[in-house]
Design a protein around this motif. Sequence first.
Motif, short mmCIF file in Angstrom:
data_model
loop_
_atom_site.label_atom_id
_atom_site.label_comp_id
_atom_site.label_asym_id
_atom_site.label_seq_id
_atom_site.Cartn_x
_atom_site.Cartn_y
_atom_site.Cartn_z
N GLU A 58 1.20 -1.09 -0.35
CA GLU A 58 0.05 -0.28 -0.22
C GLU A 58 0.59 1.58 -0.11
OE1 GLU A 58 -2.69 0.07 3.73
OE2 GLU A 58 -4.23 2.09 2.64
N SER A 59 2.63 1.18 1.22
CA SER A 59 3.15 2.50 0.74
C SER A 59 3.24 2.16 -0.54
CB SER A 59 3.79 2.49 1.76
OG SER A 59 5.11 1.30 1.90
N LEU A 101 -0.60 -6.92 -3.27
CA LEU A 101 -1.08 -7.92 -2.48
C LEU A 101 -2.18 -6.21 -1.86
CD1 LEU A 101 1.67 -9.37 -0.80
CD2 LEU A 101 -0.47 -10.23 -2.63
N ALA A 102 -1.87 -5.16 -1.76
CA ALA A 102 -2.81 -3.88 -1.44
C ALA A 102 -3.90 -4.27 -2.16
CB ALA A 102 -2.16 -2.69 -1.57
N LEU A 103 -3.97 -4.55 -3.19
CA LEU A 103 -5.17 -4.23 -4.30
C LEU A 103 -6.47 -5.27 -4.03
CD1 LEU A 103 -6.61 -3.15 -6.28
CD2 LEU A 103 -5.06 -4.97 -8.05
N ILE A 104 -5.68 -6.76 -4.37
CA ILE A 104 -6.00 -7.93 -2.58
C ILE A 104 -6.09 -7.94 -2.19
CG2 ILE A 104 -6.15 -10.51 -2.78
CD1 ILE A 104 -3.91 -10.88 -4.55
N ALA A 105 -6.26 -7.02 -1.46
CA ALA A 105 -6.65 -7.61 0.62
C ALA A 105 -7.60 -5.79 0.59
CB ALA A 105 -5.62 -7.18 1.20
N PRO A 160 -8.58 1.31 0.83
CA PRO A 160 -8.82 1.73 0.18
C PRO A 160 -7.56 2.68 -0.68
CG PRO A 160 -9.37 1.48 2.47
CD PRO A 160 -8.21 1.04 2.53
N GLY A 161 -9.09 3.17 -1.78
CA GLY A 161 -7.68 3.80 -2.54
C GLY A 161 -6.71 2.96 -3.89
N VAL A 162 -6.36 2.03 -3.55
CA VAL A 162 -5.61 1.11 -3.99
C VAL A 162 -6.28 0.26 -5.50
CG1 VAL A 162 -4.30 -0.76 -4.30
CG2 VAL A 162 -4.10 0.67 -2.45
N THR A 163 -5.24 1.35 -6.70
CA THR A 163 -6.36 1.09 -7.86
C THR A 163 -5.15 -0.01 -8.63
OG1 THR A 163 -5.71 3.03 -9.09
CG2 THR A 163 -7.81 2.54 -7.98
N ILE A 164 -5.45 -0.75 -9.91
CA ILE A 164 -4.35 -0.88 -10.76
C ILE A 164 -4.37 -0.35 -11.66
CG2 ILE A 164 -4.77 -2.35 -13.09
CD1 ILE A 164 -7.05 -3.84 -12.15
N GLY A 165 -4.63 1.18 -11.60
CA GLY A 165 -3.88 2.22 -11.86
C GLY A 165 -2.11 2.49 -11.72
N GLY A 166 -3.02 2.73 -10.06
CA GLY A 166 -2.28 3.23 -9.03
C GLY A 166 -0.65 2.51 -9.37
N ILE A 167 -1.31 0.99 -9.37
CA ILE A 167 0.08 -0.20 -9.23
C ILE A 167 1.16 -0.08 -10.35
CG2 ILE A 167 0.48 -2.03 -9.46
CD1 ILE A 167 -2.18 -3.16 -7.82
N LEU A 168 -0.10 -0.14 -11.50
CA LEU A 168 0.89 -0.06 -13.20
C LEU A 168 1.84 1.25 -12.95
CD1 LEU A 168 -1.59 -1.17 -15.17
CD2 LEU A 168 -0.15 -2.78 -14.56
N ARG A 169 1.56 2.80 -12.48
CA ARG A 169 1.99 3.34 -12.01
C ARG A 169 3.49 3.16 -11.33
NH1 ARG A 169 2.50 6.52 -7.95
NH2 ARG A 169 3.67 8.66 -8.12
N ASN A 170 3.12 2.58 -9.49
CA ASN A 170 4.16 2.68 -9.28
C ASN A 170 5.39 1.31 -10.69
OD1 ASN A 170 5.07 -0.13 -7.79
ND2 ASN A 170 5.66 2.33 -6.82
N TRP A 171 4.62 0.37 -10.28
CA TRP A 171 5.97 -0.27 -11.45
C TRP A 171 6.44 0.25 -12.61
CZ3 TRP A 171 2.01 -5.38 -12.27
CH2 TRP A 171 2.14 -5.71 -11.41
N GLY A 172 5.75 0.87 -13.57
CA GLY A 172 6.49 1.95 -13.83
C GLY A 172 7.33 2.69 -14.14
#
Length: 281
Positions: A18-19, A87-91, A94-106
């Motif tokens: 999440e962080s 894991l934050a998305l699966i759990a 609040p506020g964690v989205t696929i877009g947020g994860i892809l942004r982090n990975w990028g």
Amino acid sequence: MSYVAPQEFATKMIDAGESKVFMSTKDTLIRAYMAGAILALAAAFAVTITVNTGEPLIGALLFPVGFCLLYLMGFDLLTGVFTLAPLALIAKRPGVTIGGILRNWGLVFVGNFAGALTTAVFMAIIFTMGFSQEPNAVGQKIGSIGESRTLGYAAAGAAGMLTLFIRAVMCNWMVSTGVVAAMMSNSVSGKVIAMWMPILVFFYLGFEHSIVNMYLFPSGIMLGGQFTWMDYFLWNEIPTVAGNLVGGITFVGGMIYATHYKTSPSRNSTEKPATRLVAAE
């Protein structure tokens, strides 16, 4: 107590994921840049030891020093966020989205690549006396690694691509185990010991790590390796990134989440929940 029980570090993994998702762009890039640069230097260190001693095991034994340093300094590798952020998305944080994860990975990919490339340029200057001489023995070894792990896979066709992908899956199985293992202890010595073992295994077995390769292959091209940037991306980096993603999510993040965070009810209805904290011997 320095040991952290599995159900506790499973929650830590989700908190960490999440962080990562909500980290600022500046901090994400800086931490990824430093992680890529330090891991690249550790790879150069390990190859140098291997060439000078003629014993790959010694290089593999000492390579984890770079991984431990970057972890303890709070820097991020793409392989780690592949495992933690979803894991934050699966759990359902609040506020964690696929877009947020892809942004982090990028952002982490860009930062890791920039850091590893910086080290590649610096070390190529050292290996060639500022590009005024032929590469020394270590530089020649790095060039040969790039050739064998791009053109070698390409020569084998589909079988080569399958081997490359599986090596990448196995790599992040071990590397992410190192990330998670560090959460098993609250002491620095405990974290280092826990990280060292799986990182040693991945490096000695020659598995494919996307960030280590961000150093080895650009460096190999600069040092006269007979392969191209297209060979590198098509026959190593892109399949390695995909394999690292699958290995981290499937064999580490998903498994720990499924059994230690979402533990199923015991078959013995009278058993107290606390007994599930006891790990198998």
